[in-house]
Design an enzyme around this catalytic site. Structure first.
Site, PDB file in Angstrom:
ATOM      1  N   GLU A 251      -8.331   4.727   6.137  1.00  0.00           N
ATOM      2  CA  GLU A 251      -6.991   4.170   6.350  1.00  0.00           C
ATOM      3  C   GLU A 251      -6.933   2.893   5.539  1.00  0.00           C
ATOM      4  O   GLU A 251      -7.548   1.888   5.917  1.00  0.00           O
ATOM      5  CB  GLU A 251      -6.760   3.864   7.837  1.00  0.00           C
ATOM      6  N   CYS A 285      -1.169  -3.374   7.559  1.00  0.00           N
ATOM      7  CA  CYS A 285      -1.184  -2.457   6.406  1.00  0.00           C
ATOM      8  C   CYS A 285       0.195  -1.897   6.110  1.00  0.00           C
ATOM      9  O   CYS A 285       0.449  -1.446   4.998  1.00  0.00           O
ATOM     10  CB  CYS A 285      -2.186  -1.333   6.649  1.00  0.00           C
TER      11      CYS A 285
END
Ligand code: NAP
Length: 476
Positions: A251, A285
């Protein structure tokens, strides 16, 4: 707040002492709040060995018992709610109100994992669909992979750890966790809770220390069947180089784009996007980074977005009123300061913000940016958003798609035609309509395309990644 822990590694159900101490600081005041012993190579070896011994115990544990451990974990986090929230606010610099949201989400993550533990199943395969399969009966089951190495980033020290630990245990795996060196204290609290909830010795092990040594020892080890990593793209790439043949979930980063069409609710968009750009000081993110204001939306949207940016309360994250705390370290605030200065020298305008006080960088809106500027092309990971004028929706889609990342993107419009066009055109793991790209519900499939990663999290999907399909063929 925290005392020096003489035993900061959790191996085979025991707190053990090990290598040199790692000091953890309050990211706003700089005061020391804890110190943990770091793992040496032999400690990582012992943690993997403990996980390997516990793997068959976890694989043989019935689903209802795995679910009980996860449910109890959620209950025990709730009992220590304030302790977790304060720990996150202090060690990560996240405003207390958002630290509380993170604790609430982690409770959901464990609760959802408990439910998913009870519905891990395969399906029958009609082997007689081909002549060679006539007379055979087939089905597949999902089996745990074994030992999982979980490596997590600093920005969600509880919930992004939960997104690895909870599905790993739900699937019947054991694991070794290595949290970020900036924020290991929350992981210590979580391991205390997991042990109290009944996780068998060796099923959850914690090793603290630098990623370049402790992390790599874990990633390289052939006894580790899977690496689940959340963090920066360069470290993700490095993991693919050193891991060898094992399952890998990554990720990674994003430069989250947003399209605001002229028919959108601009006031709502401005407010939601300001939160999405600045919470956790933009160190998320899926933080809002590039906002494409289309046609007539640009001017009024910019005005409202700048106003919403100015409304953000900046200061000590432990103060209830604060929206935006410090960045994780002063050198990160200095880095973004230099990126903004560089953009300004190349013609960008600072509409608000652009100032720094120690580790705190003020919410900043840029205009007149160019695609090649760092603030547009690279992940800013800071409270800085650019508003970019585009003439038509097609150009906005093209620009949103540009670059190497593909985690989440959002589009604000009330026009269903635009929505469908966007869904088809955008190469991202998540397309969010009329909400910030920073939206995430913990059970949805979550992960990136292109350089944003490999695989998906979200309990059901993480469990799929953390299990192997085992095919069974029976000759009738
Ligand atoms: P990072 O520097 O990549 O660190 C992440 C973790 O990897 C830390 O535990 C780190 O340990 C460890 N590590 C460092 N080098 C390693 C190596 N060679 N081998 C194995 N492990 C290693 O990332 P960060 O600064 O903590 O987090 C920010 C990044 O995470 C951003 O790029 C952000 O986009 C990304 N992120 C992605 C998601 C997502 O779901 N897609 C969510 C959150 C964050 P040390 O702390 O000891 O260096």
């Amino acid at each position: 707040m925290f005392k020096v822990k003489e035993s900061g590694l959790f191996i085979d159900g025991q707190w053990v002492a090990a290598g040199p101490l790692l000091e953890v600081k309050n990211k706003y005041s700089g005061e020391a709040i804890g110190a943990l012993p770091t793992a040496r190579e032999q400690d990582v070896d012992a943690a993997i060995a403990a996980a390997q011994q516990a793997a068959p115990i976890m694989a043989g544990m019935p689903a209802y018992k795995r679910a009980q451990i996860l449910t109890r974990t959620a209950e025990l986090i709730r009992e220590r709610f304030d302790e977790f929230a304060t720990c996150i606010a202090a060690e990560a610099g996240k405003a207390l109100k958002f630290s509380r949201t993170e604790v609430e989400r982690a409770i959901s993550t464990f609760g959802l994992a408990a439910e998913e533990a009870k519905r891990i199943h395969g399906e029958t395969v009609p082997l007689d669909a081909v002549p060679s399969g006539e007379g055979y009966f087939g089905f597949y089951v999902r089996r745990p992979v074994g030992v999982v190495a979980a490596i997590s980033p600093f920005n969600f020290p509880l919930n992004l750890v939960a997104h690895k630990v909870a599905p790993a245990l739900a699937a019947g795996n054991s694991l070794v966790l290595k949290p970020a060196s900036q924020t290991p204290l929350t992981a210590v609290l979580l391991c205390e809770v997991l042990a109290a909830a009944g996780a068998p010795p060796g099923s959850v092990n914690l090793v603290v220390g630098p990623g370049s040594s402790v992390g790599e020892w874990l990633v390289r080890d052939p006894r580790v069947a899977m690496v689940t990593f959340t963090g920066s793209p360069p470290v993700g790439r490095r993991i693919t180089e050193v891991a060898g043949i094992k399952k890998i979930t990554l990720e990674l980063g994003n430069t989250s784009p947003v399209i605001v069409a002229p028919d959108a609710d601009l006031e709502f968009a401005a407010k939601r996007l300001a939160v999405g750009a600045y919470y956790n000081s933009g160190q998320v993110c899926i933080s809002v980074q590039r906002i494409y204001g289309q046609g007539a939306a640009y001017e009024p949207f910019l005005e409202q977005f700048v106003a919403a940016s100015k409304d953000m309360v900046v200061g000590d994250p432990l103060d209830e009123r604060v929206d935006v705390g410090p960045m994780i370290a002063e050198n990160e605030a200095i880095r973004i300061e230099s990126w903004v200065q560089e953009a300004r020298s190349a013609g960008a305008r600072i509409e608000t913000g652009g100032t720094r006080e120690g580790p705190v960088y003020y919410p900043t809106v840029l205009t007149a940016v160019r695609p090649e500027m760092k603030v547009v092309a690279q992940e800013v990971f800071a409270p800085v958003a650019s508003v970019i004028q585009v003439d038509d929706f097609e150009t906005a889609l093209e620009q949103a798609n540009s670059g190497e990342y593909g985690l989440q993107v959002s589009v604000f419009t009330r026009d269903i035609g635009r929505v469908l066009k966007a869904v088809r055109a955008l190469n991202f793991g998540g397309v969010i309509i009329n909400e910030s790209p920073a939206f995430r519900a913990d059970h949805m499939p979550y992960g990136g395309n292109r350089q944003s990663g490999l695989g998906r999290e979200g309990l059901k999907y993480a469990i799929e990644e953390m299990t192997n399909i085992q095919m069974v063929v029976i000759r009738e």
